[in-house]
Scaffold this motif. Structure first.
Motif, PDB file in Angstrom:
ATOM      1  N   ILE A   1       0.841  -1.200   0.000  1.00  0.00           N
ATOM      2  CA  ILE A   1       0.000   0.000   0.000  1.00  0.00           C
ATOM      3  C   ILE A   1       0.874   1.247   0.000  1.00  0.00           C
ATOM      4  O   ILE A   1       0.549   2.241  -0.651  1.00  0.00           O
ATOM      5  CB  ILE A   1      -0.958  -0.004   1.214  1.00  0.00           C
ATOM      6  N   ALA A   2       1.988   1.191   0.707  1.00  0.00           N
ATOM      7  CA  ALA A   2       2.896   2.347   0.735  1.00  0.00           C
ATOM      8  C   ALA A   2       3.419   2.668  -0.661  1.00  0.00           C
ATOM      9  O   ALA A   2       3.523   3.841  -1.046  1.00  0.00           O
ATOM     10  CB  ALA A   2       4.052   2.074   1.691  1.00  0.00           C
ATOM     11  N   ARG A   3       3.725   1.627  -1.429  1.00  0.00           N
ATOM     12  CA  ARG A   3       4.209   1.859  -2.794  1.00  0.00           C
ATOM     13  C   ARG A   3       3.129   2.497  -3.665  1.00  0.00           C
ATOM     14  O   ARG A   3       3.395   3.402  -4.459  1.00  0.00           O
ATOM     15  CB  ARG A   3       4.669   0.534  -3.427  1.00  0.00           C
ATOM     16  N   ILE A   4       1.907   2.004  -3.522  1.00  0.00           N
ATOM     17  CA  ILE A   4       0.812   2.511  -4.355  1.00  0.00           C
ATOM     18  C   ILE A   4       0.473   3.956  -3.994  1.00  0.00           C
ATOM     19  O   ILE A   4       0.268   4.806  -4.874  1.00  0.00           O
ATOM     20  CB  ILE A   4      -0.436   1.622  -4.206  1.00  0.00           C
ATOM     21  N   THR A   5       0.397   4.240  -2.706  1.00  0.00           N
ATOM     22  CA  THR A   5       0.003   5.578  -2.253  1.00  0.00           C
ATOM     23  C   THR A   5       1.167   6.563  -2.250  1.00  0.00           C
ATOM     24  O   THR A   5       0.949   7.783  -2.272  1.00  0.00           O
ATOM     25  CB  THR A   5      -0.591   5.522  -0.837  1.00  0.00           C
TER      26      THR A   5
END
Length: 305
Positions: free
Chosen positions: A251-255
């Motif tokens: 999720i950190a990569r996506i956001t």
């Protein structure tokens, strides 16, 4: 005022409540004063001053729910929980003026929690108490649906918590109108699940995207259990959320924003019970008044496999 107090004591006596053994219920909160406390467009950064103001203003309602939950669960006083609910029900609590959208959030979270805790002690209520409490719950559910159905814009975790509140009312009253509305909310939520299992509206919450996935999926798994619904899309969003909780890097990569660590055991406890899967690894007992108190103990409204 005299008439109201007299009728409350009639309810208490009808329920065989020993007044000396149960704290006097606080005066009902008819109006709800609450405020938003995020300072950014993603609603991910908390303003501590605004947060403190909101906590102070809503504390009487939170305290009432916490007290009812304590008495409705094992080791508490079921008759006391029922008498407190009847007291606020008779006074038509939370049916007055709501100061903001945040106030509507507080009302739906509280309604869901009260209904789920009531499910644990419903058999202890007299017919008179049941009539008062369940009529009040229906009025709150009607108000929740009316507000929700007139809102414009996106449907995110708040819609799912509204669905749980109304579904829980349907569960304790047996009124199919509320159960059907809950199914509508659940169906909409399932239509929002992306191919990877994420919820787009919650992915928009920047550093709180993981937090809000857990927060969104929690009412969905409880609704699914109460309504006895099984859906491959629910499996997908649960798997996504649990995996992201264990490793937030995706999720950190996506956001593009580092995520706050958030556990997901409340999700897996309810979901696994309904799906007939092994319970998650044992840990500290989970307690959440908004979900009926002790999450490790199945709620009477849940359908277990």
């Amino acid at each position: 005022m005299v008439k109201r107090l007299t009728s409350f004591f009639v309810l208490a006596l009808a329920g065989h409540v020993a007044a000396a053994a149960c704290d006097t219920p606080p005066p009902a909160r008819i109006d709800i004063d609450a405020n938003s406390y995020y300072s950014d467009a993603h609603h991910s950064v908390i303003d501590p001053v605004l947060r403190a103001k909101n906590i102070a203003n809503t504390k009487p309602i939170e305290d009432f729910l916490a007290h009812v939950a304590k008495d409705a669960n094992a080791g508490g006083d079921a008759a006391c929980a029922v008498s407190w609910l009847a007291s606020w029900g008779e006074q038509k609590a939370m049916l007055g003026k709501l100061s903001s959208e945040q106030a509507y959030y507080v009302r739906k979270w509280t309604l869901g929690g009260l209904a789920l805790n009531y499910a644990r002690v419903q058999t202890q209520a007299t017919p008179v108490q049941r009539a008062v409490i369940e009529s009040w719950f229906k009025a709150l559910a009607n108000a929740t649906m009316a507000h929700s159905d007139t809102k414009k814009g996106g449907r995110n975790n708040h819609y799912y918590w509204e669905g749980l509140a109304v579904t829980a009312v349907g569960g304790v009253t047996g009124d199919v109108r509320y159960l059907d509305w809950g199914r509508k909310v659940f169906a909409h939520a399932m239509s929002q699940v992306a191919a990877d299992g994420s919820l787009p509206a919650e992915m928009e919450r920047a550093g709180k995207a993981l937090h809000y996935h857990v927060f969104a999926v929690t009412p969905l798994v409880m609704m699914a259990s109460i309504l006895d619904l099984h859906d491959a899309r629910l499996d997908k969003v649960v798997n996504f959320t649990v995996a992201a909780s264990a490793d937030p890097s995706g999720i950190a990569r996506i956001t593009g924003v580092e995520q706050e660590p958030v556990g997901s055991r409340e999700v897996t406890l309810v979901y696994n019970r309904h799906e007939g899967k092994a319970a998650p690894a044992a840990g500290k007992p989970l307690w959440q008044p908004r979900l009926g108190g002790a999450l490790d103990v199945p709620n009477p409204l849940e359908h277990l496999k």
